[in-house]
Design an enzyme around this catalytic site. Structure first.
Site, PDB file in Angstrom:
ATOM      1  N   THR A  52       0.978  -1.455   0.016  1.00 54.75           N
ATOM      2  CA  THR A  52      -0.072  -0.334   0.099  1.00 54.75           C
ATOM      3  C   THR A  52       0.940   1.058   0.186  1.00 54.75           C
ATOM      4  O   THR A  52       1.978   0.819   0.244  1.00 54.75           O
ATOM      5  CB  THR A  52      -0.926   0.094   1.282  1.00 54.75           C
ATOM      6  N   GLU A  70       2.590  13.041 -13.006  1.00 49.31           N
ATOM      7  CA  GLU A  70       1.294  12.923 -11.845  1.00 49.31           C
ATOM      8  C   GLU A  70       2.188  13.913 -10.659  1.00 49.31           C
ATOM      9  O   GLU A  70       3.357  13.740 -10.855  1.00 49.31           O
ATOM     10  CB  GLU A  70       1.196  11.778 -11.224  1.00 49.31           C
ATOM     11  N   GLU A  94       6.222   2.277   4.073  1.00 49.35           N
ATOM     12  CA  GLU A  94       7.250   2.827   4.574  1.00 49.35           C
ATOM     13  C   GLU A  94       6.817   4.532   5.098  1.00 49.35           C
ATOM     14  O   GLU A  94       7.705   4.651   6.660  1.00 49.35           O
ATOM     15  CB  GLU A  94       9.104   2.600   4.412  1.00 49.35           C
ATOM     16  N   ARG A 122      -4.644  12.428  -4.108  1.00 53.47           N
ATOM     17  CA  ARG A 122      -5.199  11.231  -3.876  1.00 53.47           C
ATOM     18  C   ARG A 122      -5.011  10.970  -5.419  1.00 53.47           C
ATOM     19  O   ARG A 122      -4.656  11.948  -5.705  1.00 53.47           O
ATOM     20  CB  ARG A 122      -6.742  11.839  -4.231  1.00 53.47           C
ATOM     21  N   CYS A 123      -5.508   9.659  -5.895  1.00 50.96           N
ATOM     22  CA  CYS A 123      -4.507   9.080  -6.959  1.00 50.96           C
ATOM     23  C   CYS A 123      -6.243   9.573  -8.212  1.00 50.96           C
ATOM     24  O   CYS A 123      -5.566   9.879  -9.237  1.00 50.96           O
ATOM     25  CB  CYS A 123      -5.235   7.257  -6.942  1.00 50.96           C
ATOM     26  N   GLU A 131      -3.071  -0.594  -8.517  1.00 43.66           N
ATOM     27  CA  GLU A 131      -4.437   0.323  -8.836  1.00 43.66           C
ATOM     28  C   GLU A 131      -3.073   1.627  -8.609  1.00 43.66           C
ATOM     29  O   GLU A 131      -2.517   1.710  -7.835  1.00 43.66           O
ATOM     30  CB  GLU A 131      -4.336   0.213  -7.538  1.00 43.66           C
ATOM     31  N   PHE A 190       1.226   5.573   0.526  1.00 42.68           N
ATOM     32  CA  PHE A 190       1.389   6.427   2.094  1.00 42.68           C
ATOM     33  C   PHE A 190      -0.149   7.702   2.063  1.00 42.68           C
ATOM     34  O   PHE A 190      -0.385   7.607   2.897  1.00 42.68           O
ATOM     35  CB  PHE A 190       2.237   7.354   2.175  1.00 42.68           C
TER      36      PHE A 190
HETATM   37  P1  NAD Z   1       4.972   4.964  -4.466  1.00 38.81           P
HETATM   38  O1  NAD Z   1       5.089   3.376  -5.161  1.00 38.81           O
HETATM   39  O2  NAD Z   1       6.183   4.732  -3.838  1.00 38.81           O
HETATM   40  O3  NAD Z   1       5.315   3.270  -2.935  1.00 38.81           O
HETATM   41  C1  NAD Z   1       4.251   2.307  -2.863  1.00 38.81           C
HETATM   42  C2  NAD Z   1       4.217   0.883  -2.150  1.00 38.81           C
HETATM   43  O4  NAD Z   1       5.055   0.657  -2.510  1.00 38.81           O
HETATM   44  C3  NAD Z   1       4.807   1.260  -1.375  1.00 38.81           C
HETATM   45  O5  NAD Z   1       4.304   0.297   0.068  1.00 38.81           O
HETATM   46  C4  NAD Z   1       6.619   1.691  -1.164  1.00 38.81           C
HETATM   47  O6  NAD Z   1       6.950   0.889  -0.379  1.00 38.81           O
HETATM   48  C5  NAD Z   1       6.164  -0.098  -2.046  1.00 38.81           C
HETATM   49  N1  NAD Z   1       7.750  -0.494  -2.519  1.00 38.81           N
HETATM   50  C6  NAD Z   1       8.541   0.445  -3.555  1.00 38.81           C
HETATM   51  N2  NAD Z   1       9.279  -0.040  -4.133  1.00 38.81           N
HETATM   52  C7  NAD Z   1       8.819  -1.617  -3.965  1.00 38.81           C
HETATM   53  C8  NAD Z   1       9.493  -2.707  -4.745  1.00 38.81           C
HETATM   54  N3  NAD Z   1      10.701  -2.225  -5.663  1.00 38.81           N
HETATM   55  N4  NAD Z   1       8.680  -3.655  -5.039  1.00 38.81           N
HETATM   56  C9  NAD Z   1       7.770  -2.945  -4.487  1.00 38.81           C
HETATM   57  N5  NAD Z   1       7.004  -2.463  -3.378  1.00 38.81           N
HETATM   58  C10 NAD Z   1       7.612  -1.800  -3.506  1.00 38.81           C
HETATM   59  O7  NAD Z   1       3.349   4.928  -3.902  1.00 38.81           O
HETATM   60  P2  NAD Z   1       3.293   5.909  -3.032  1.00 38.81           P
HETATM   61  O8  NAD Z   1       4.516   7.672  -3.451  1.00 38.81           O
HETATM   62  O9  NAD Z   1       3.799   5.387  -1.831  1.00 38.81           O
HETATM   63  O10 NAD Z   1       1.713   6.910  -3.697  1.00 38.81           O
HETATM   64  C11 NAD Z   1       1.927   7.229  -3.764  1.00 38.81           C
HETATM   65  C12 NAD Z   1       1.145   7.072  -5.750  1.00 38.81           C
HETATM   66  O11 NAD Z   1       0.132   5.822  -5.834  1.00 38.81           O
HETATM   67  C13 NAD Z   1       0.266   7.658  -6.615  1.00 38.81           C
HETATM   68  O12 NAD Z   1       1.171   7.476  -8.184  1.00 38.81           O
HETATM   69  C14 NAD Z   1      -1.071   7.621  -6.943  1.00 38.81           C
HETATM   70  O13 NAD Z   1      -1.397   8.429  -7.085  1.00 38.81           O
HETATM   71  C15 NAD Z   1      -0.754   6.265  -6.461  1.00 38.81           C
HETATM   72  N6  NAD Z   1      -2.679   5.260  -5.728  1.00 38.81           N
HETATM   73  C16 NAD Z   1      -3.220   4.955  -6.143  1.00 38.81           C
HETATM   74  C17 NAD Z   1      -4.311   5.159  -6.115  1.00 38.81           C
HETATM   75  C18 NAD Z   1      -5.507   3.751  -6.858  1.00 38.81           C
HETATM   76  O14 NAD Z   1      -6.321   3.326  -6.736  1.00 38.81           O
HETATM   77  N7  NAD Z   1      -4.651   3.952  -8.255  1.00 38.81           N
HETATM   78  C19 NAD Z   1      -4.401   5.116  -4.358  1.00 38.81           C
HETATM   79  C20 NAD Z   1      -3.664   5.301  -4.056  1.00 38.81           C
HETATM   80  C21 NAD Z   1      -2.693   5.981  -4.609  1.00 38.81           C
END
Ligand code: NAD
Length: 488
Positions: free
Chosen positions: A162, A389, A191, A294-295, A261, A164
């Protein structure tokens, strides 16, 4: 957020600082290596989490597979319903924790806890529904006197990862459907906001969730997240996060189901017949709520040339009402973004747009991780802030000539999560419904509008089209088996 082996200086500690652990099947994992979670507004340490390594991944997988005992529908309902009550009792505590670790303002955090209660409620109801179908076979010349029945069996192991931006609700959207389906799950929360996730896992254990049903692991990506994604015993990876990490996961996951997602870049399209007050309100709510993180936040305000000046003037006035500052102050409407580097990124894309001719009409300043709600006009169509984004409270205004131009502009990015259209003409509304390449089209609403059980998810770079929302997630987390019987 920082990984550390050391104890932190006393001056940086807060009295209410909390110390949590990762969990392997209900058992806390104590380790000397800690993750420090930092409040993005005042840089104090909110709490620590003892983190896990690769060996705990194997332990959690074995616990889920070896401990498995089917839960009755009533047992699944009871856990979800009890958890809903516990969450309601602790609503304030959860809201304050969300605010402390994410910088989201307290009114957004309170709202988020309410949404999470809805998820638990709807999932509890779904747990009681029978989900089988029956097909009579004597319906063609090739038929027989038989019936085919479907049953849904829970997957043996789900890995959920998930982001943040909704520290509680994103987690609940994975865990509640998994419990309703009866499928064991290993969670790797962000994290950046792990404290809320772990506190919620504790609520589920307290509500009677059998320990084998849930592990929560935090650790270095190479030690925890990637081994989980690659694990051959995991039948599904459900990931919510950025496009880059989502695509990376798609590349390394191997032979298993994937729910991705990913990011969004939602347009709010304002037609020349729109009610201006409605348009202004939706643009402001869509762009600034949840600090624009928000996404489905409004990332591009597309306005008909015919009303551009009138809209821009009113919108700039409205945007000034979104006071930003201390997230724990109930009067604050826009808290920080997740951390200072994220705020610096937003500042950078703003400056680039200005260098291309855009004009900042309101806001535009950064104080640490706080970015003022910002209205920007004359934004070129190829500006980085609208093509990619921009996860923050930026409200770029672009104009279009006519409906064809609006549709082309809306569809011009690589994202396809959600969209909103402000119009009072049904034929116009329906044309957008048909032609926008997004998972959702909301007429006279923000792109983010949904209920927690309706299908939700994007296309193109925003996702592979496998939906979430309580009902769709339960479907993903189960396997459909058919059996047939002689019938007459
Ligand atoms: P992120 O992709 O940086 O991190 C998401 C998760 O992936 C974190 O738990 C992170 O520790 C983990 N992660 C990082 N590297 C990884 C790897 N190599 N392998 C597996 N897991 C790994 O995203 P974020 O910055 O936490 O969140 C923001 C993003 O999430 C935005 O792009 C937003 O649009 C998207 N989002 C999408 C939706 C949706 O429903 N489409 C909903 C909420 C947020």
């Amino acid at each position: 957020m920082a990984y550390s082996d050391q104890t932190m200086p006393a001056s940086k500690q807060k009295e209410e600082m909390i110390h949590l652990c990762s969990y392997v099947a209900g058992k806390p994992v104590h380790s000397s290596k800690k993750l420090e979670v930092i409040n993005p507004y005042d840089n104090t340490i909110v709490g620590t989490v003892s983190i896990t390594g690769r060996e705990h991944v194997e332990e959690a997988v074995s616990a889920a597979l070896n401990g498995y005992q089917p839960m009755s529908r009533y047992e699944r309902f009871s856990v979800l319903d009890k958890a809903r009550h516990l969450l309601a009792e602790r609503r304030e505590e959860f809201a304050h924790l969300i605010t402390a670790e994410s910088g989201l303002c307290i009114r957004e955090s309170m709202y988020e806890t309410g949404r999470s209660s809805d998820v638990l409620h709807f999932a509890a109801i779904e747990a009681l529904h029978d989900d089988g179908e029956i097909f009579s076979c004597d319906i063609s010349p090739n038929g027989k006197a038989r019936k085919i029945f479907t049953v849904r069996e829970p997957l043996s192991l789900i890995v959920a990862i998930t982001p943040f931006n909704h520290p509680l609700n994103q987690v609940v959207h994975k865990l509640a459907p998994a419990i309703a389906a009866g499928a064991p799950l290993i969670l790797k929360p962000s994290e950046k906001t792990p404290l809320t996730a772990i506190k919620f896992a504790e609520v589920l254990y307290e509500a009677g969730l059998p320990p084998y049903m849930l592990s929560v692991l935090l650790g270095e990506t190479s030690e925890v997240a990637e081994p989980l994604v690659r694990h051959p015993k995991a039948e599904l990876v459900s990931f919510t996060g950025s496009v880059a990490i989502g695509k990376h996961i798609a590349g390394i996951a191997g032979y298993k189901k994937l729910v991705l997602e990913l990011g969004g870049n939602a347009p709010l399209i304002i037609m020349d017949d729109a009610d201006l007050d409605t348009a202004v309100y939706l643009a402001a709510e869509g762009a600034f709520r949840n600090s624009g993180q928000r996404c489905t936040a409004v990332k591009r305000i597309l306005v008909s040339e015919a009303i551009l000046d009138a809209f821009t003037e009113k919108f700039t006035e409205k945007a000034a009402e979104y006071t930003c500052g201390d997230p724990s102050d109930p009067e604050t409407r826009v808290g920080t973004v997740i951390d200072e580097p994220a705020a610096m990124y937003l500042e950078d894309v703003m400056n680039k747009a200005v260098a291309q001719g855009a004009r900042v009409l309101l806001g535009g300043n950064r104080h640490g991780a706080l970015i003022e709600p910002t209205v920007i006009s004359n934004v070129p169509r190829d500006a980085q802030m609208v093509v990619q984004e921009s996860f923050g409270p930026l409200a770029p205004i672009l104009s279009f000539k006519d409906i064809d131009d609006a549709i082309n502009l809306a569809n011009s990015t690589s994202f396809g999560l959600s969209s909103g259209v402000v119009t009072n003409q049904m034929d116009v509304a329906l044309r957008f419904v048909r032609e926008l390449k997004t998972g959702t089209v909301n007429i006279n609403e923000v792109p983010g509008y949904r209920i927690e059980k309706s299908p939700f998810g994007g296309r193109k770079d925003s996702g592979l089209g496998v939906k979430e929302g309580v009902i769709e997630a339960i479907k993903s987390f189960t396997f459909v088996k058919t059996f047939s019987l002689p019938w007459g």
